[in-house]
Write an enzyme that holds these catalytic residues in place. Structure first.
Site, PDB file in Angstrom:
ATOM      1  NE  ARG A  92      47.914  36.819  33.172  1.00  0.00           N
ATOM      2  CZ  ARG A  92      47.249  36.927  32.019  1.00  0.00           C
ATOM      3  NH1 ARG A  92      47.904  36.969  30.872  1.00  0.00           N
ATOM      4  NH2 ARG A  92      45.940  37.016  32.016  1.00  0.00           N
ATOM      5  NE  ARG A 135      44.983  41.034  29.837  1.00  0.00           N
ATOM      6  CZ  ARG A 135      44.521  40.352  30.876  1.00  0.00           C
ATOM      7  NH1 ARG A 135      43.223  40.135  31.003  1.00  0.00           N
ATOM      8  NH2 ARG A 135      45.352  39.895  31.787  1.00  0.00           N
ATOM      9  NE  ARG A 153      42.904  36.560  27.602  1.00  0.00           N
ATOM     10  CZ  ARG A 153      42.634  36.377  28.882  1.00  0.00           C
ATOM     11  NH1 ARG A 153      41.636  35.585  29.255  1.00  0.00           N
ATOM     12  NH2 ARG A 153      43.341  36.991  29.808  1.00  0.00           N
ATOM     13  CE  LYS A 181      39.774  35.351  36.707  1.00  0.00           C
ATOM     14  NZ  LYS A 181      40.740  34.552  35.912  1.00  0.00           N
ATOM     15  NE  ARG A 202      44.932  37.741  39.765  1.00  0.00           N
ATOM     16  CZ  ARG A 202      44.237  38.213  38.732  1.00  0.00           C
ATOM     17  NH1 ARG A 202      43.228  39.028  38.937  1.00  0.00           N
ATOM     18  NH2 ARG A 202      44.523  37.854  37.520  1.00  0.00           N
TER      19      ARG A 202
HETATM   20  P1  AMP Z   1      43.463  39.962  34.923  1.00  0.00           P
HETATM   21  O1  AMP Z   1      42.892  40.947  33.945  1.00  0.00           O
HETATM   22  O2  AMP Z   1      42.500  39.638  36.026  1.00  0.00           O
HETATM   23  O3  AMP Z   1      44.034  38.744  34.242  1.00  0.00           O
HETATM   24  O4  AMP Z   1      44.694  40.689  35.644  1.00  0.00           O
HETATM   25  C1  AMP Z   1      45.825  41.106  34.894  1.00  0.00           C
HETATM   26  C2  AMP Z   1      46.987  41.399  35.831  1.00  0.00           C
HETATM   27  O5  AMP Z   1      46.626  42.452  36.730  1.00  0.00           O
HETATM   28  C3  AMP Z   1      47.372  40.243  36.744  1.00  0.00           C
HETATM   29  O6  AMP Z   1      48.269  39.329  36.117  1.00  0.00           O
HETATM   30  C4  AMP Z   1      48.014  40.979  37.918  1.00  0.00           C
HETATM   31  O7  AMP Z   1      49.312  41.435  37.580  1.00  0.00           O
HETATM   32  C5  AMP Z   1      47.126  42.214  38.034  1.00  0.00           C
HETATM   33  N1  AMP Z   1      45.961  41.998  38.937  1.00  0.00           N
HETATM   34  C6  AMP Z   1      44.639  41.996  38.602  1.00  0.00           C
HETATM   35  N2  AMP Z   1      43.865  41.796  39.676  1.00  0.00           N
HETATM   36  C7  AMP Z   1      44.712  41.649  40.724  1.00  0.00           C
HETATM   37  C8  AMP Z   1      44.530  41.397  42.108  1.00  0.00           C
HETATM   38  N3  AMP Z   1      43.299  41.235  42.639  1.00  0.00           N
HETATM   39  N4  AMP Z   1      45.642  41.322  42.901  1.00  0.00           N
HETATM   40  C9  AMP Z   1      46.896  41.481  42.385  1.00  0.00           C
HETATM   41  N5  AMP Z   1      47.140  41.714  41.082  1.00  0.00           N
HETATM   42  C10 AMP Z   1      46.062  41.798  40.252  1.00  0.00           C
END
Ligand code: AMP
Length: 227
Positions: free
Chosen positions: A181, A170, A136, A22, A97
């Site tokens: 996740r 990360r 990554r 993404k 989400r």
């Molecule tokens: P990402 O960078 O999109 O993989 O997000 C990293 C982490 O941030 C996720 O595993 C969640 O803990 C939190 N997170 C990001 N976006 C959301 C969302 N829309 N709703 C809830 N938690 C989120």
């Protein structure tokens, strides 16, 4: 030359589990179409780094691979959506989400006489995602993404895009957290695919292939839906 999108500001959603690409694809669409990538993960990580109340509340949940509460995420998202640059159109990366977030987004857009232009589901195999995410890392200066196995910089230790020499990983990109996740994705986010199908805006793309091929498929959708 950029294929700037000119119709009413597009709202594109990228759906897919962690590791589906993404972020990588959103950055490419941003460059090609002049859209703004809006990643709630990036916004939350910035809040954690800044030590804001939202960041403090989100930190442990993110480290464990769970989902941050809708209230926190929606506050952060709405603030970002109110900034002037998003009038160019947005690619939502990692949002919505949950069903609650999707309903809130639909309402936010309806209040402005707008609607989701397309929700694009990146279709991948879960097991491959663990390997993709665990290896990554990104350039600390410009955010360009790399991978230990699949995409090393052309010159070792030097970013292809900006010549930066600092890289970061990360904290939640480890095999154990990725499995949490993935579970959160299947339990709470994958049901949104049906929501967007019902709205008539769902598109699906096979995202197991090479980055350029997937980018080309996505570009075609953006031109058709938002061009
Ligand atoms: P990402 O960078 O999109 O993989 O997000 C990293 C982490 O941030 C996720 O595993 C969640 O803990 C939190 N997170 C990001 N976006 C959301 C969302 N829309 N709703 C809830 N938690 C989120």
């Amino acid at each position: 030359m950029s294929d700037a999108v000119t119709a009413s500001p597009a709202v594109l959603i990228l759906l897919g589990p962690p590791g589906a690409g993404k972020g990588t694809q959103a950055r490419m669409l941003e460059e090609r179409f002049g859209l703004i990538q809006l990643s709630t993960g990036d916004l939350l990580r910035a809040a954690v780094a800044a030590g804001t109340p939202a960041g403090l509340a989100a930190k442990a949940v993110m480290a464990a691979g769970g989902l941050v509460s809708d209230d926190i995420v929606l506050d952060i998202l709405k603030d970002r959506m109110a900034e002037p640059d998003v009038s160019a159109g947005v690619i939502l990366d990692g949002f919505p989400r949950t069903a609650g977030q999707a309903a809130a987004l639909d309402q936010l857009l309806a209040d402005q006489g707008r609607a989701v232009s397309a929700a694009i589901s990146l279709e991948v195999d879960d097991e491959a995602m663990v390997g993709r995410v665990a290896g990554r890392y990104t350039c600390a200066t410009c955010g360009e993404g790399y991978h230990d196995e699949f995409k090393q910089p052309a010159r070792a230790g030097i970013c292809d895009k900006c010549d930066g020499t600092e890289f970061k990983r990360r904290a939640d990109d480890n095999a154990e957290t990725v499995r949490e996740r993935l579970k959160a994705y299947h339990d709470q986010t994958a049901p949104l695919i049906a929501h967007y199908r019902r709205m008539g805006v769902l598109e699906t793309v096979d995202a197991m292939g090479d980055i350029a091929g997937i980018a080309s498929a996505l570009g075609g959708i953006v031109q058709r839906k938002a061009g």
